[in-house]
Design a protein around this motif. Structure first.
Motif, PDB file in Angstrom:
ATOM      1  N   PHE A 160       0.840  -1.192   0.142  1.00  0.00           N
ATOM      2  CA  PHE A 160       0.021  -0.049   0.150  1.00  0.00           C
ATOM      3  C   PHE A 160       0.732   1.199   0.150  1.00  0.00           C
ATOM      4  O   PHE A 160       0.582   2.059  -0.678  1.00  0.00           O
ATOM      5  N   ARG A 161       1.893   1.310   0.855  1.00  0.00           N
ATOM      6  CA  ARG A 161       2.758   2.372   0.820  1.00  0.00           C
ATOM      7  C   ARG A 161       3.381   2.829  -0.317  1.00  0.00           C
ATOM      8  O   ARG A 161       3.678   3.652  -0.885  1.00  0.00           O
ATOM      9  N   GLU A 162       3.933   1.518  -1.196  1.00  0.00           N
ATOM     10  CA  GLU A 162       4.732   1.555  -2.324  1.00  0.00           C
ATOM     11  C   GLU A 162       3.777   2.283  -3.547  1.00  0.00           C
ATOM     12  O   GLU A 162       4.157   3.070  -4.278  1.00  0.00           O
ATOM     13  N   VAL A 163       2.420   1.648  -3.513  1.00  0.00           N
ATOM     14  CA  VAL A 163       1.516   2.369  -4.644  1.00  0.00           C
ATOM     15  C   VAL A 163       1.016   3.741  -4.245  1.00  0.00           C
ATOM     16  O   VAL A 163       0.966   4.659  -5.345  1.00  0.00           O
ATOM     17  N   SER A 164       0.962   4.148  -2.822  1.00  0.00           N
ATOM     18  CA  SER A 164       0.246   5.361  -2.724  1.00  0.00           C
ATOM     19  C   SER A 164       1.378   6.551  -2.252  1.00  0.00           C
ATOM     20  O   SER A 164       0.978   7.708  -2.285  1.00  0.00           O
ATOM     21  N   GLY A 165       2.517   6.013  -1.932  1.00  0.00           N
ATOM     22  CA  GLY A 165       3.579   6.966  -1.600  1.00  0.00           C
ATOM     23  C   GLY A 165       3.409   7.464   0.012  1.00  0.00           C
ATOM     24  O   GLY A 165       3.979   8.215   0.537  1.00  0.00           O
ATOM     25  N   ARG A 166       2.482   6.885   0.561  1.00  0.00           N
ATOM     26  CA  ARG A 166       2.177   7.359   2.043  1.00  0.00           C
ATOM     27  C   ARG A 166       3.078   6.578   3.014  1.00  0.00           C
ATOM     28  O   ARG A 166       3.646   5.481   2.544  1.00  0.00           O
ATOM     29  N   ARG A 167       3.401   6.866   4.084  1.00  0.00           N
ATOM     30  CA  ARG A 167       4.154   6.253   5.234  1.00  0.00           C
ATOM     31  C   ARG A 167       3.558   5.683   6.384  1.00  0.00           C
ATOM     32  O   ARG A 167       3.980   5.133   7.094  1.00  0.00           O
ATOM     33  N   GLU A 168       2.159   5.780   6.520  1.00  0.00           N
ATOM     34  CA  GLU A 168       1.392   5.296   7.704  1.00  0.00           C
ATOM     35  C   GLU A 168       1.355   3.683   7.410  1.00  0.00           C
ATOM     36  O   GLU A 168       1.481   2.947   6.465  1.00  0.00           O
ATOM     37  N   LEU A 169       1.412   3.121   8.625  1.00  0.00           N
ATOM     38  CA  LEU A 169       1.345   1.794   8.812  1.00  0.00           C
ATOM     39  C   LEU A 169      -0.128   0.985   8.675  1.00  0.00           C
ATOM     40  O   LEU A 169      -0.105  -0.076   8.676  1.00  0.00           O
ATOM     41  N   PHE A 170      -1.213   2.034   9.176  1.00  0.00           N
ATOM     42  CA  PHE A 170      -2.428   1.350   8.928  1.00  0.00           C
ATOM     43  C   PHE A 170      -2.938   1.993   7.712  1.00  0.00           C
ATOM     44  O   PHE A 170      -3.614   3.371   7.792  1.00  0.00           O
ATOM     45  N   LEU A 171      -3.159   1.405   6.512  1.00  0.00           N
ATOM     46  CA  LEU A 171      -3.620   1.771   5.524  1.00  0.00           C
ATOM     47  C   LEU A 171      -4.514   0.819   4.798  1.00  0.00           C
ATOM     48  O   LEU A 171      -4.610  -0.358   5.077  1.00  0.00           O
ATOM     49  N   VAL A 172      -5.694   1.196   4.081  1.00  0.00           N
ATOM     50  CA  VAL A 172      -6.615   0.445   3.612  1.00  0.00           C
ATOM     51  C   VAL A 172      -7.051   0.863   2.126  1.00  0.00           C
ATOM     52  O   VAL A 172      -6.798   2.276   1.890  1.00  0.00           O
ATOM     53  N   LYS A 173      -7.451   0.185   1.037  1.00  0.00           N
ATOM     54  CA  LYS A 173      -7.950   0.454  -0.051  1.00  0.00           C
ATOM     55  C   LYS A 173      -9.504   0.943  -0.238  1.00  0.00           C
ATOM     56  O   LYS A 173     -10.340   0.215   0.223  1.00  0.00           O
ATOM     57  N   ASN A 174      -9.743   1.989  -0.366  1.00  0.00           N
ATOM     58  CA  ASN A 174     -11.068   2.770  -0.556  1.00  0.00           C
ATOM     59  C   ASN A 174     -12.107   2.008  -1.460  1.00  0.00           C
ATOM     60  O   ASN A 174     -11.489   2.132  -2.709  1.00  0.00           O
ATOM     61  N   THR A 175     -12.878   1.331  -1.106  1.00  0.00           N
ATOM     62  CA  THR A 175     -13.686   0.462  -2.059  1.00  0.00           C
ATOM     63  C   THR A 175     -14.467   1.110  -3.053  1.00  0.00           C
ATOM     64  O   THR A 175     -14.824   0.790  -4.246  1.00  0.00           O
ATOM     65  N   GLN A 176     -14.757   2.533  -2.547  1.00  0.00           N
ATOM     66  CA  GLN A 176     -15.705   3.199  -3.504  1.00  0.00           C
ATOM     67  C   GLN A 176     -14.785   3.872  -4.691  1.00  0.00           C
ATOM     68  O   GLN A 176     -15.073   4.010  -5.728  1.00  0.00           O
ATOM     69  N   TYR A 177     -13.656   4.602  -4.168  1.00  0.00           N
ATOM     70  CA  TYR A 177     -12.759   5.196  -5.118  1.00  0.00           C
ATOM     71  C   TYR A 177     -11.416   4.499  -5.718  1.00  0.00           C
ATOM     72  O   TYR A 177     -10.684   5.109  -6.417  1.00  0.00           O
ATOM     73  N   GLY A 178     -11.209   3.474  -4.865  1.00  0.00           N
ATOM     74  CA  GLY A 178      -9.879   2.746  -5.204  1.00  0.00           C
ATOM     75  C   GLY A 178      -8.731   3.394  -4.744  1.00  0.00           C
ATOM     76  O   GLY A 178      -7.517   3.059  -5.193  1.00  0.00           O
ATOM     77  N   GLU A 179      -8.718   4.413  -3.934  1.00  0.00           N
ATOM     78  CA  GLU A 179      -7.641   5.006  -3.449  1.00  0.00           C
ATOM     79  C   GLU A 179      -6.885   4.351  -2.044  1.00  0.00           C
ATOM     80  O   GLU A 179      -7.675   3.751  -1.399  1.00  0.00           O
ATOM     81  N   ILE A 180      -5.752   4.465  -1.743  1.00  0.00           N
ATOM     82  CA  ILE A 180      -5.267   4.234  -0.570  1.00  0.00           C
ATOM     83  C   ILE A 180      -5.398   5.124   0.440  1.00  0.00           C
ATOM     84  O   ILE A 180      -4.600   6.311   0.325  1.00  0.00           O
ATOM     85  N   VAL A 181      -6.044   4.696   1.562  1.00  0.00           N
ATOM     86  CA  VAL A 181      -6.180   5.940   2.688  1.00  0.00           C
ATOM     87  C   VAL A 181      -5.921   5.412   3.910  1.00  0.00           C
ATOM     88  O   VAL A 181      -5.820   4.109   4.133  1.00  0.00           O
ATOM     89  N   PRO A 182      -5.761   6.181   4.868  1.00  0.00           N
ATOM     90  CA  PRO A 182      -5.483   5.861   6.370  1.00  0.00           C
ATOM     91  C   PRO A 182      -6.633   5.201   6.933  1.00  0.00           C
ATOM     92  O   PRO A 182      -7.780   5.340   6.415  1.00  0.00           O
ATOM     93  N   VAL A 183      -6.293   3.985   7.833  1.00  0.00           N
ATOM     94  CA  VAL A 183      -7.597   3.514   8.505  1.00  0.00           C
ATOM     95  C   VAL A 183      -7.984   4.528   9.481  1.00  0.00           C
ATOM     96  O   VAL A 183      -7.305   5.209  10.053  1.00  0.00           O
ATOM     97  N   THR A 184      -9.458   4.853   9.362  1.00  0.00           N
ATOM     98  CA  THR A 184     -10.215   5.610  10.513  1.00  0.00           C
ATOM     99  C   THR A 184     -10.173   4.953  11.904  1.00  0.00           C
ATOM    100  O   THR A 184     -10.415   3.611  11.895  1.00  0.00           O
ATOM    101  N   GLN A 185     -10.572   5.626  12.807  1.00  0.00           N
ATOM    102  CA  GLN A 185     -10.938   5.145  14.159  1.00  0.00           C
ATOM    103  C   GLN A 185     -12.061   4.219  14.141  1.00  0.00           C
ATOM    104  O   GLN A 185     -12.326   3.159  14.550  1.00  0.00           O
ATOM    105  N   MET A 186     -13.191   4.841  13.174  1.00  0.00           N
ATOM    106  CA  MET A 186     -14.394   3.832  12.905  1.00  0.00           C
ATOM    107  C   MET A 186     -14.096   2.718  12.298  1.00  0.00           C
ATOM    108  O   MET A 186     -14.686   1.437  12.863  1.00  0.00           O
ATOM    109  N   HIS A 187     -13.114   2.768  11.319  1.00  0.00           N
ATOM    110  CA  HIS A 187     -12.998   1.418  10.671  1.00  0.00           C
ATOM    111  C   HIS A 187     -12.219   0.420  11.611  1.00  0.00           C
ATOM    112  O   HIS A 187     -12.524  -0.725  11.364  1.00  0.00           O
TER     113      HIS A 187
END
Length: 225
Positions: A160-187
């Motif tokens: 996920f970090r390689e594709v998105s360029g992000r550095r966070e350890l908790f990442l997830v692929k947004n199923t609606q837009y296909g983007e790699i985003v940080p995991v939220t507290q709700m998630h």
């Protein structure tokens, strides 16, 4: 539950390279089947694919076996992330926002005085009682299970970090837009409850554990359950 999660981290350590690299053809080895921990539940005996075919007449053809194995590995990798979260929250007592803010390289070793002994610390951002936008960097003492958990999170989040360029350890692929985003507290709250169901944690007063399960205090209570 923190104890069982620490054990899950150790058991699955040898399977992380499979999850990371997508080398699902190797999943038939005894080590990886044991790490996934689901072979019997999906109808496979222990051992290599060849041995399974010889000992079980119901063993499906390899393409079907691989497809089911891919699902099993992905499912196990998802739960491994949750297990790592629980280990960190249970052993360090960090807040949800602090754990989710961790980035690659979150473990630091610092010498204790003039002893030459080095202590591990986990580095994350503290938001509560901080006026600074984005919080401030803080360090927490990290016991060995936490060091292992963070290293595993670095491996699991690497694609996920390689594709998105992000550095966070908790990442997830947004199923609606296909983007790699940080995991939220709700998630993460939803995922921890799903993990609790997966490992058979008893209900709390006849009901699933509350959504605030992600707090370190509630995770310690869950561990005692």
């Amino acid at each position: 539950m923190a104890g069982s999660s620490a054990a899950a981290v150790r058991r699955c350590a040898k399977a992380t390279d499979v999850c990371q690299a997508g080398r699902y053809d190797r999943i038939g080895s005894e080590v990886e089947l044991a790490a996934v921990g689901r072979c019997r539940r999906i109808g496979f005996t222990e051992g290599t694919p060849e041995r399974c075919r010889k000992t079980s007449p119901r063993m499906p053809r390899r393409p079907v076996w691989i497809a089911r194995s891919i699902y099993a590995v992905r499912h196990a990798a998802t739960h491994l992330v949750e297990a790592c979260y629980i280990v960190i929250a249970g052993f360090v007592g960090m807040r949800v926002s602090e754990i989710l803010s961790m980035e690659v390289g979150a473990i630091e070793f610092r010498a204790i005085g003039e002893t030459g002994v080095k202590q591990a610390y986990v580095v994350a951002r503290l938001f509560k009682t901080v006026d600074q936008h984005g919080g401030r960097l803080e360090r927490w003492i990290a016991p060995e299970p936490v060091v292992t958990a963070v290293k595993l999170l670095e491996q699991l989040s690497a694609p996920f970090r390689e594709v998105s360029g992000r550095r966070e350890l908790f990442l997830v692929k947004n199923t609606q837009y296909g983007e790699i985003v940080p995991v939220t507290q709700m998630h993460i709250g939803w995922r921890i409850n799903d993990f609790a169901r997966h490992v058979g944690v008893p209900l709390h007063e006849g009901k699933p554990w509350p959504s605030a399960l992600t707090s370190s205090a509630n995770l310690r209570s869950l561990h005692r359950a």
